[in-house]
Design a protein around this motif. Structure first.
Motif, PDB file in Angstrom:
ATOM      1  N   ASP A   1     -25.223 -38.823  10.396  1.00  0.00           N
ATOM      2  CA  ASP A   1     -24.931 -37.644   9.588  1.00  0.00           C
ATOM      3  C   ASP A   1     -25.669 -36.422  10.136  1.00  0.00           C
ATOM      4  OD1 ASP A   1     -23.484 -39.420   8.108  1.00  0.00           O
ATOM      5  OD2 ASP A   1     -24.870 -39.472   6.399  1.00  0.00           O
TER       6      ASP A   1
ATOM      7  N   ILE B   1     -23.865 -35.212  13.114  1.00  0.00           N
ATOM      8  CA  ILE B   1     -22.646 -34.471  12.758  1.00  0.00           C
ATOM      9  C   ILE B   1     -23.016 -33.054  12.315  1.00  0.00           C
ATOM     10  CG2 ILE B   1     -20.748 -34.357  11.090  1.00  0.00           C
ATOM     11  CD1 ILE B   1     -20.656 -37.434  11.206  1.00  0.00           C
ATOM     12  N   ARG B   2     -24.086 -32.956  11.550  1.00  0.00           N
ATOM     13  CA  ARG B   2     -24.515 -31.618  11.144  1.00  0.00           C
ATOM     14  C   ARG B   2     -24.846 -30.773  12.377  1.00  0.00           C
ATOM     15  NH1 ARG B   2     -29.898 -29.628   7.815  1.00  0.00           N
ATOM     16  NH2 ARG B   2     -29.321 -27.430   7.918  1.00  0.00           N
TER      17      ARG B   2
ATOM     18  N   ASN C   1     -21.690 -29.884  14.475  1.00  0.00           N
ATOM     19  CA  ASN C   1     -20.908 -28.825  13.844  1.00  0.00           C
ATOM     20  C   ASN C   1     -21.573 -27.465  13.980  1.00  0.00           C
ATOM     21  OD1 ASN C   1     -18.310 -29.577  12.277  1.00  0.00           O
ATOM     22  ND2 ASN C   1     -19.655 -31.350  12.070  1.00  0.00           N
TER      23      ASN C   1
ATOM     24  N   ARG D   1     -20.718 -26.321  17.350  1.00  0.00           N
ATOM     25  CA  ARG D   1     -19.328 -25.845  17.441  1.00  0.00           C
ATOM     26  C   ARG D   1     -19.171 -24.502  16.746  1.00  0.00           C
ATOM     27  NH1 ARG D   1     -15.850 -30.343  18.825  1.00  0.00           N
ATOM     28  NH2 ARG D   1     -14.060 -29.142  18.116  1.00  0.00           N
ATOM     29  N   ASN D   2     -19.800 -24.358  15.591  1.00  0.00           N
ATOM     30  CA  ASN D   2     -19.706 -23.081  14.885  1.00  0.00           C
ATOM     31  C   ASN D   2     -20.307 -21.944  15.706  1.00  0.00           C
ATOM     32  OD1 ASN D   2     -18.501 -24.265  12.661  1.00  0.00           O
ATOM     33  ND2 ASN D   2     -20.453 -24.676  11.637  1.00  0.00           N
TER      34      ASN D   2
ATOM     35  N   ALA E   1     -19.421 -29.737  21.496  1.00  0.00           N
ATOM     36  CA  ALA E   1     -20.066 -30.956  20.997  1.00  0.00           C
ATOM     37  C   ALA E   1     -18.974 -31.946  20.668  1.00  0.00           C
ATOM     38  CB  ALA E   1     -20.892 -30.653  19.754  1.00  0.00           C
TER      39      ALA E   1
ATOM     40  N   LEU F   1     -18.392 -36.176  19.246  1.00  0.00           N
ATOM     41  CA  LEU F   1     -18.975 -37.401  18.744  1.00  0.00           C
ATOM     42  C   LEU F   1     -18.380 -38.566  19.524  1.00  0.00           C
ATOM     43  CD1 LEU F   1     -20.946 -37.592  16.358  1.00  0.00           C
ATOM     44  CD2 LEU F   1     -19.026 -38.298  14.936  1.00  0.00           C
TER      45      LEU F   1
ATOM     46  N   ILE G   1     -17.273 -35.247   4.605  1.00  0.00           N
ATOM     47  CA  ILE G   1     -18.013 -35.857   5.711  1.00  0.00           C
ATOM     48  C   ILE G   1     -19.447 -35.343   5.683  1.00  0.00           C
ATOM     49  CG2 ILE G   1     -18.199 -36.027   8.223  1.00  0.00           C
ATOM     50  CD1 ILE G   1     -15.132 -35.659   8.310  1.00  0.00           C
ATOM     51  N   ALA G   2     -20.384 -36.265   5.623  1.00  0.00           N
ATOM     52  CA  ALA G   2     -21.797 -35.867   5.648  1.00  0.00           C
ATOM     53  C   ALA G   2     -22.102 -35.218   6.991  1.00  0.00           C
ATOM     54  CB  ALA G   2     -22.685 -37.077   5.427  1.00  0.00           C
ATOM     55  N   GLY G   3     -22.742 -34.083   6.937  1.00  0.00           N
ATOM     56  CA  GLY G   3     -23.053 -33.344   8.153  1.00  0.00           C
ATOM     57  C   GLY G   3     -22.138 -32.154   8.368  1.00  0.00           C
ATOM     58  N   ALA G   4     -21.005 -32.137   7.649  1.00  0.00           N
ATOM     59  CA  ALA G   4     -20.083 -31.005   7.778  1.00  0.00           C
ATOM     60  C   ALA G   4     -20.699 -29.753   7.161  1.00  0.00           C
ATOM     61  CB  ALA G   4     -18.761 -31.330   7.097  1.00  0.00           C
ATOM     62  N   HIS G   5     -20.242 -28.607   7.616  1.00  0.00           N
ATOM     63  CA  HIS G   5     -20.779 -27.343   7.129  1.00  0.00           C
ATOM     64  C   HIS G   5     -19.822 -26.711   6.125  1.00  0.00           C
ATOM     65  CE1 HIS G   5     -24.078 -26.720  10.262  1.00  0.00           C
ATOM     66  NE2 HIS G   5     -23.569 -27.917  10.481  1.00  0.00           N
TER      67      HIS G   5
ATOM     68  N   PHE H   1     -18.150 -23.259   4.150  1.00  0.00           N
ATOM     69  CA  PHE H   1     -17.770 -21.846   4.341  1.00  0.00           C
ATOM     70  C   PHE H   1     -17.037 -21.372   3.099  1.00  0.00           C
ATOM     71  CE2 PHE H   1     -18.199 -23.784   8.424  1.00  0.00           C
ATOM     72  CZ  PHE H   1     -18.813 -22.816   9.202  1.00  0.00           C
TER      73      PHE H   1
ATOM     74  N   VAL I   1     -14.620 -19.460  10.659  1.00  0.00           N
ATOM     75  CA  VAL I   1     -15.572 -20.560  10.840  1.00  0.00           C
ATOM     76  C   VAL I   1     -16.460 -20.267  12.058  1.00  0.00           C
ATOM     77  CG1 VAL I   1     -15.817 -23.039  11.164  1.00  0.00           C
ATOM     78  CG2 VAL I   1     -13.969 -22.144   9.759  1.00  0.00           C
TER      79      VAL I   1
ATOM     80  N   TYR J   1     -24.254 -27.113   4.075  1.00  0.00           N
ATOM     81  CA  TYR J   1     -23.875 -28.358   4.747  1.00  0.00           C
ATOM     82  C   TYR J   1     -23.956 -29.499   3.752  1.00  0.00           C
ATOM     83  CZ  TYR J   1     -28.910 -28.579   4.763  1.00  0.00           C
ATOM     84  OH  TYR J   1     -30.216 -28.569   4.355  1.00  0.00           O
TER      85      TYR J   1
ATOM     86  N   VAL K   1     -15.756 -27.693   6.617  1.00  0.00           N
ATOM     87  CA  VAL K   1     -15.098 -27.773   7.921  1.00  0.00           C
ATOM     88  C   VAL K   1     -15.898 -28.707   8.811  1.00  0.00           C
ATOM     89  CG1 VAL K   1     -14.300 -26.491   9.939  1.00  0.00           C
ATOM     90  CG2 VAL K   1     -14.258 -25.411   7.686  1.00  0.00           C
ATOM     91  N   GLU K   2     -15.205 -29.686   9.364  1.00  0.00           N
ATOM     92  CA  GLU K   2     -15.867 -30.659  10.237  1.00  0.00           C
ATOM     93  C   GLU K   2     -15.097 -30.686  11.554  1.00  0.00           C
ATOM     94  OE1 GLU K   2     -17.788 -33.167  12.256  1.00  0.00           O
ATOM     95  OE2 GLU K   2     -15.769 -33.869  11.817  1.00  0.00           O
ATOM     96  N   HIS K   3     -15.763 -30.290  12.611  1.00  0.00           N
ATOM     97  CA  HIS K   3     -15.070 -30.145  13.898  1.00  0.00           C
ATOM     98  C   HIS K   3     -14.951 -31.462  14.666  1.00  0.00           C
ATOM     99  CE1 HIS K   3     -15.361 -25.751  13.759  1.00  0.00           C
ATOM    100  NE2 HIS K   3     -16.621 -25.883  13.410  1.00  0.00           N
ATOM    101  N   LEU K   4     -15.932 -32.326  14.534  1.00  0.00           N
ATOM    102  CA  LEU K   4     -16.021 -33.453  15.464  1.00  0.00           C
ATOM    103  C   LEU K   4     -14.943 -34.501  15.194  1.00  0.00           C
ATOM    104  CD1 LEU K   4     -19.902 -33.816  15.521  1.00  0.00           C
ATOM    105  CD2 LEU K   4     -18.458 -32.297  16.857  1.00  0.00           C
ATOM    106  N   LYS K   5     -14.670 -34.693  13.916  1.00  0.00           N
ATOM    107  CA  LYS K   5     -13.577 -35.596  13.579  1.00  0.00           C
ATOM    108  C   LYS K   5     -12.319 -34.799  13.282  1.00  0.00           C
ATOM    109  CE  LYS K   5     -16.770 -39.047  11.707  1.00  0.00           C
ATOM    110  NZ  LYS K   5     -17.371 -39.592  10.485  1.00  0.00           N
TER     111      LYS K   5
END
Lengths: 417, 87, 971
Positions: free
Chosen positions: A128, A131-132, A135, A138-139, A144, A146, C891-895, C897, C903, C911, C944-948
């Motif tokens: 987690d 992921i934070r 993101n 990326r922001n 980045a 995963l 999703i945990a870790g997402a930011h 807005f 974004v 987050y 917003v979660e970019h990685l997934k």
């Protein structure tokens, strides 16, 4: 002299007699517009950008020993922009952009190799947090990704996925991260600065800072007094001593960080790999040596050398993570002195003395920051305003508690970052 | 590196946890100004040479000790119990 | 070729081995190098850059050329020095860094390109086009670089680590070390004598000379026998002391004899005193083509002749600038080897040996291709050439000062010896003896060894009779410094990294005039021999090129390790699970028995969930366990939480100082939730504090922070408040503790404890002693699930039994055990925090607990928590989120807005820290931090979660949406 493949060819055919000094050794003049204390990576890049970006060339870089003799030449050469807190995020992003194209900018091959860095995670909580972080990257406009276990096994087949003490859950990849040839960065900036008229003065130790009525007037050195309109302290590793000459007590404790290199080996590690559970990071140099490191020795030190407990701990982490390196032999170990700050993040700011500027507190982050730090520091010194990428790297954030950048979340104990 | 625990004698550095300069002994009174706290928590003399710092004999007797040490040579010059230094 | 005579090998024991697949024979006592020489193998390696053919150059661990790979597969060892590999039956060695073989290496084309590949050429090219560095140039360079190869399989070598303590560590067992050890031992000191070689004696095993009327090697053997009988002496052969560290700590690598399952041991030796008697290393002279196979160090050649009875050729030329040349010729003649010339750089040298002698001559070139055929030398202004297939060379000796430099001291230039000697006091407690301090005659070595031994026992306050110094050879070391013979071709300084005199002068020409710059620019000294063969000569060339003296030029730093050390040795034991300890709860076996996947929680293992038949996905088990607890009763082992027992008259005052809230106001028999801050004002940990008596509390911590809190409490007491009369101890392991949670928990425990647990005596947050089966247990009415719940603790030895009993009772009530997944879901439903939320950057204010910061007392962190930046309304505050759009994923870790905001970092408002699907509420819940969050309940934000690749519209809600009034846990 411009470097090129053609030039190498031509010189090779004529006995390599035409190569000239990469930089000019200067003797101190009586006065400069800007005196930079410290001829390391950050000092040299500051001098370069002062000349290149701001046209300020009446500049002296004063170095106690030899250029690039500090941490720029004793690190694990990792270049990345994977921070997640405001302040660090935009600063390192800015720095990475400057790295991209640095060879062409400096006409010096610093071998910046964007081979990708993978930070492994080993629990749901670490995932987690990754992921934070990813993101945030990326922001910020950086890259980045995963990586799942399946993807990891393809790119890092040599990790111990089955027997390790802490199972590997996945990894956070930054493709634009990588390594560079550390010494060459210092030399490239030195050459660029020298070509533009900056005086690079080696074996010149600053012994005092002249301040009158709260305004800086110059410095005392082992080679005489030098007047200066502006003075920049860029001496990570010795920041407290030099700042004390200006009556300042900094939020810094100096610690030794060891690093290691093995004998040369045929290519086996193609990325920068970081172990999320054991403070271990490794890459392979172009020459073939595995270059790796771990945590601080964890005691205040200026000795540039460490002790066995940390050495062994680093080897232990390597063995549990990637036991294929067991037969690699450690050739050399060394230590660098880190300016550890209370939140693990750097300071680029004015000081309370007019005309005196501070660049310190780089903790582990100094090498990858070299271009960004010099670029932002030059902006600050030239314009008296912080560069937008570095405006949060303030000295007063500890007193006010505003904008702390504690990426590790370990609090104001200097050595824990 | 080895440190002289006043209770256990000289022990390997592995047994100790490090916590920084012994300025930590001088906690400001409640209500001391922001500057006093800033100095206490953040700012350091950070000497290159003799210093006094705090170590915890975590894998030993559990004593916090104040070690007098040289940060340039790593020479260890002595140690006392923090409890005694604090009184 | 093998010579007649015994030497120190056992001719009765033949050993078969292979090199690059070809079979050879050697003898017991051979090294791989001596066996290869005996077998007539000339080319054993290729150089790093130019792929020049290379032969065996030395007879020790400093070997720059003869690096080979041993074995194949997981045990494969790259970069083994043939000179230190003990020969054994069936040894398979391979050449490396060559294709297809070291004998015929196509990469040798690099040698033709050498004019373009000089020092630092790569800094000046490969820059265009920009994208080609990673794609083309770097991969090609990487493939060409490197030496041997790892197998890429997990290492199978076993090593150990150990500590040793002694009064005196003697490093090196040549004549000086033997005398130092003997002297110290006779005085009663506890001595460790560490020797890198397989036998004691050092140069005595390589030279023809007498000590005490017998052969030097025999004297060394007698000394070894004598020392081995002394109880206070540990003789460690095959042990290289590799590093000098603080307070008399040394690292040492012991390799066991080959063929053992265990490879060896990495020692940390703690010594009150040390004697550095590591000898000296002979140095080459730089002249054109001085790297050709057949060129060998003179001292090494004598060792091969005298100790191993082999010679790499049968026509030997000898080149020296001291009496080493004469000595070598004497030994060659005695062995019946033809000597084609003795070339002595000293113009005033004389010679009474029956060989062609050239005083004042200097070798300036070598002829041949893969093997030396001729040697050219300058003599009386003429270049002469002699036929030779071996050239023995000596440029003098460099004392092995390395360990004296490991603590930062630089060695001292001795003009008379033309060498660096160790600086006095460089390593506290270390003295020097023998060749390591520039004593080059055997008599001097013996005497200085005895003197060093005497000095260290004097230091230690020991008294002993002085030992007699045996009679020995007493030569005088007369040397004419000679570093480099001018000439047209390339003259090698650093053989391994292919650094030549031209490279060093080019570095100087390009202003890399500091010795550190030169080293870094040319890579001189950075090869596996760590500059042992090249450092002094290279800086002499640099000094010459810059017009400075050697002393002024200075030297680079020697750093540990002295010889390369396998990572497997220094990291021994860590492979696999050995990296850190494993902690198991008393219910561990029962959990495993029930098929629970165990996950790491710090060093502990905890059950993730308890799958039932038919459940194929963790979510099925987790959802069932949540419903089970909420509808019936569940059992969960919570023993991993830290437990600290606090007692004493000032216990309450002490806890007031630690916690933000008032613990002194807590009634006996009650529990209170508490928050601890770090002194910097951020939350360190949360937990409960139970008052078991007027002066007796039990503090719990989170699993992750147990150690940190204990340390913090010791700090707070010993450093900050020694005035308080309080004692405390960690009792985490002493008590096994189980949560019994759910509406049936009271009934279950009443059945187990045979007592009434009604709210009157046992209300929410009560605690006290209870008894079960004759055991005193502790009961706490606390809840992390939001249900009516208890935690019951028993001494750990009863833990397994109680767990089984509780689970059996629960199962009889449609309940059962639950794991970390369900625990996590329930705490998220309730909005309770863990270290996902108190991650070290959050304040009491951020998590909405500012009200818990008492203004009636001082506590740790109070002052700094009041900093304006920590109380800012704009900070991200603790909130819960639920999806409201069509996308239901969080999703945990997402930011976070504002809906519609671009974004980018500038618009980042927060987050998510924790996410769970709530089977009770029927939707996903997220916990997280949002700027000004508390004032934004009911607003919408966008995750917003970019990685997934996910975006979810959410409503901001107050944490703790399940049973917000808490009626269930008070019930």
């Amino acid at each position: 002299m411009r470097f090129s493949g053609l030039r190498v060819l031509r010189e090779g055919l004529t006995g390599n007699r035409g190569w000239q000094a990469h930089w000019r050794d200067a003797s101190p003049k009586a006065a400069y517009d800007v005196v930079i204390i410290g001829g390391g990576g950050h000092g040299l890049s500051t001098a370069y950008y002062l000349a290149r970006e701001h046209g300020i060339t009446n500049v002296a870089v004063l170095e106690k020993g030899y250029l690039g003799g500090g941490n720029v030449g004793r690190n694990t050469t990792i270049v990345r922009a994977n921070y997640f807190l405001p302040g660090n995020s935009e600063f390192y992003s800015h720095s990475l952009k400057l790295w991209e194209g640095l060879e062409q900018e400096l006409n010096y091959n610093v071998m910046h190799s964007q081979r990708g860095q993978i930070v492994l995670f080993h629990s749901d909580g670490q995932r987690d947090a990754a992921i934070r972080r990813g993101n945030a990257m990326r922001n910020q406009g950086d890259d980045a990704e995963l990586l799942s276990i399946g993807q990891l096994k393809k790119v890092l087949p040599y990790l111990d996925y089955d027997q390790g003490r802490f199972p590997i859950y996945g990894g956070l990849l930054q493709r634009r991260a990588g390594t560079a040839r550390h010494d060459a960065v210092a030399w490239g900036y030195a050459r660029g600065a020298s070509e533009r008229g900056v005086d690079l003065i080696q074996n010149c130790e600053v012994t005092g800072i002249d301040i009158e009525g709260g305004v800086v007037k110059g410095v005392q050195t082992s080679r005489g007094a030098i007047r200066a309109k502006k003075v920049a302290i860029i001496v990570a590793g010795r920041s407290s001593q030099v700042a004390a000459m200006a009556g300042m007590r900094l939020p810094i404790e100096s610690h030794v960080l060891q690093a290691f290199v093995t004998e040369g080996l045929k290519p086996c590690i193609d990325h920068v790999v970081s172990f999320g559970m054991g403070h271990f990071y490794i890459s392979q140099s172009d020459k073939g040596g595995l270059v790796f490191g771990g945590d601080l020795d964890m005691y205040a030190s200026y000795a540039a050398r460490g002790n066995l407990p940390l050495v062994e701990h680093v080897m232990e982490a390597g063995m549990t993570l990637m036991p294929m390196i067991g037969q690699a032999k450690v050739l050399r170990s060394w230590g660098g002195i880190m300016d550890m700050s209370p939140d693990g993040s750097p300071i680029i700011d004015r000081s309370p003395v007019e005309g005196l500027y501070l660049n310190c507190g780089w903790c582990y982050g100094g090498f990858k920051a070299v271009p960004g730090s010099g670029h932002c520091m030059a902006h600050l010194v030239a314009t008296d305003r912080p560069h937008t990428a570095a405006e949060r790297l303030r000295l007063d954030r500890f007193r006010t508690g505003r904008g702390l950048m504690d990426e590790e979340g370990t609090g104001a104990q200097h050595n824990l970052h | 590196m080895r440190l002289p625990c006043p209770i256990c004698g000289e022990r390997d550095r592995r047994e100790f946890y490090y916590a920084g300069h012994a300025v930590a002994l001088e906690r400001p009174q409640e209500g001391a100004g922001a500057e006093a706290w800033d100095y206490y928590v953040h700012n350091r003399d950070n000497p290159c040479g003799e210093t006094r710092d705090l170590w915890f004999h975590e894998s030993g007797c559990g004593a916090w000790i104040v070690v007098t040490r040289d940060t340039a040579s790593h020479a260890v010059l002595g140690a006392v119990l923090a409890e005694e230094a604090a009184r | 070729m093998r010579l007649d005579g015994d030497g120190l090998i056992d001719r009765t024991r033949r050993l078969a081995f292979t090199f690059d697949g070809r079979k050879h024979l050697g003898f017991e006592g051979d090294t791989l190098a001596s066996a290869l020489i005996g077998a007539g193998v000339k080319v054993v390696a290729r150089s790093f850059k130019y792929h020049r053919p290379r032969g065996i150059f030395t007879a020790g661990s400093e070997e720059p050329n003869a690096l080979v790979t041993l074995g194949r597969g997981p045990g494969q060892e790259p970069n083994a020095r043939a000179t230190t590999v003990e020969l054994q039956e069936g040894l398979a060695a391979y050449g490396q860094n060559a294709w297809p073989s070291v004998e015929f290496d196509l990469m040798a084309v690099n040698d033709l390109l050498s004019p373009f590949l000089g020092a630092g050429f790569y800094y000046k090219t490969f820059m265009w086009p920009k994208a080609f560095w990673e794609k083309l140039y770097e991969p090609v360079i990487r493939q060409a670089a490197g030496l041997g190869a790892l197998s890429r399989e997990a290492s199978t070598e076993r090593w150990e680590r150990a500590f040793a303590h002694c009064d005196v560590l003697v490093i090196g067992a040549g004549p000086a070390g033997l005398m130092a050890a003997w002297t110290a031992a006779e005085a009663g000191a506890d001595v460790i004598l560490a020797e890198e070689d397989t036998r004691l004696g050092g140069r005595l095993n390589a030279e023809v000379e007498e000590v005490d009327g017998q052969a030097g090697s025999a004297w060394a053997e007698a000394m070894q026998a004598r020392l081995r009988t002394m109880e206070n002496v540990r003789v460690m052969t095959r042990t290289a002391v590799v590093g000098a560290y603080d307070q008399g700590t040394f690292g040492a690598l012991e390799r066991l004899e080959p063929g053992r399952a265990l490879k060896g041991c990495f020692w940390r030796i703690v010594a009150k005193r040390a004697v550095l008697a590591a000898g000296a290393i002979e140095r080459p002279v730089a002249f054109s083509n001085n790297d050709r196979p057949g060129v060998i160090m003179a001292g090494a050649l004598r060792a091969y002749i005298n100790r191993w009875r082999v010679c790499p050729g049968n026509r030997v030329a000898v080149f020296a600038n001291s009496d080493a040349g004469h000595q070598t010729v004497r030994d060659l003649l005695a062995a019946g080897v033809h000597v084609s010339a003795l070339i002595d750089a000293r113009a005033d040298a004389a010679c009474d040996l029956d060989v062609p002698f050239y005083a004042g001559g200097q070798v300036c070139d070598s002829g041949g291709r893969k093997a030396l055929e001729s040697v050219s030398f300058l003599h009386r202004d003429r270049i002469e050439t002699v036929q030779a297939d071996v050239l023995a060379m000596s440029g003098g000796w460099n004392p092995s000062v390395h360990l004296s430099c490991h603590m930062g001291a630089r060695p001292v230039w001795d003009e008379g010896l033309a060498a660096f000697v160790p600086r006095e006091g460089a390593v506290p407690g270390m003295r020097y003896a023998g060749a390591a301090m520039g004593m080059f005659s055997t008599r001097e070595c013996l005497e200085s060894g005895a003197a060093a031994g005497k000095a260290v026992v004097d230091d230690l306050g020991l008294n002993g009779a002085e030992v007699p110094v045996p009679k020995a050879e007493d030569g005088v070391y007369q040397i004419k410094p000679l570093w480099h013979v001018p000439g047209k071709g390339r003259a090698w300084l650093d053989f391994q990294n292919d650094v030549t005199v031209k490279d060093v002068t080019l570095a100087a020409q390009e202003n890399f005039t500091s010795v550190e710059h030169m080293k870094r620019y040319t890579t001189q000294g950075m090869a596996p021999d760590q500059g042992k063969n090249s450092n002094v000569a290279a800086l002499a060339v640099l000094a010459d090129a810059t017009g400075r003296g050697i002393a002024e030029t200075g030297t680079t730093t020697f750093r540990p390790p002295y010889v390369p050390v396998p990572i497997a040795a220094m990291g021994a034991g860590a492979q696999g699970k050995g990296f850190s300890p494993e902690r198991f709860t008393t219910s561990h076996d029962a959990s495993i028995g029930r098929g629970a996947p165990m996950i790491e929680a710090g060093l502990w293992y905890r059950p993730s969930y308890f799958p039932k038949a038919g459940e194929t996905h963790w979510r099925q088990s987790c959802d069932r366990e949540v419903r089970m607890v909420r509808d019936h009763v569940g059992i969960c082992d919570v023993s991993t939480l830290g437990k600290i027992d606090v007692q004493g008259p000032d216990a309450a005052a002490f806890l007031d100082f630690l916690y933000t809230n008032m613990m002194s106001a807590l009634k006996v028999g009650r529990v209170r939730y508490g928050l601890m801050l770090r002194e910097d004002g951020h939350v360190m940990d949360d937990g409960t504090c139970a008052r078991l008596g007027e002066r007796h509390f039990l503090v719990t911590t989170t699993t992750a922070a147990a150690g940190q809190v204990m340390r913090h409490m010791e700090f707070a007491h010993q450093v900050l408040r020694p005035d308080l009369d309080v004692r405390f101890a960690s009792v985490t392991e002493q008590w096994a503790q189980f949560a019994v949670a759910g509406p049936m928990s009271r009934a279950l425990l009443e059945d187990v404890l045979k007592q009434d647990l009604a709210n009157g005596d046992w209300p929410f947050m009560a605690c006290g002693d209870v008894r079960t089966k004759g055991v005193t247990a502790r009961l706490f009415r606390i809840s992390f699930s939001g249900e009516l719940a208890y935690e019951i603790a028993v001494p750990a030895r009863h833990g397994a039994a109680l767990f089984d009993q509780l689970v059996a009772k629960a199962e009889a009530m449609e309940g059962g055990p639950y794991g970390m997944e369900a625990l996590n879901v329930m705490r998220i439903e309730k909005g309770f925090i863990t270290h996902a939320e108190i991650h070290g950057r959050t304040t009491a204010f951020d998590i909405g607990m500012q009200g818990m910061m008492s203004d009636r007392k001082d506590f740790i962190g109070k002052a700094m928590a009041a900093r304006p930046g920590l109380m800012d309304e704009d900070r991200a505050q603790f909130v819960a989120l639920k999806p409201v759009g069509t996308v239901k994923e969080l999703i945990a870790g997402a930011h976070l807005f504002a809906p519609g905001a671009e974004v980018v970092s500038e618009n980042d408002e927060g987050y998510i820290t924790s996410v769970a699907f709530s089977p009770m509420l029927g939707h996903v819940i997220g916990l997280g931090f949002l700027e000004r969050g508390r004032a934004r309940i009911g607003e919408h934000v966008r995750m917003v979660e970019h990685l997934k690749g996910s975006a979810t519209l959410c409503e901001v809600v107050a944490p703790g949406g399940f049973d917000p009034e808490g009626g269930r846990m008070r019930g």
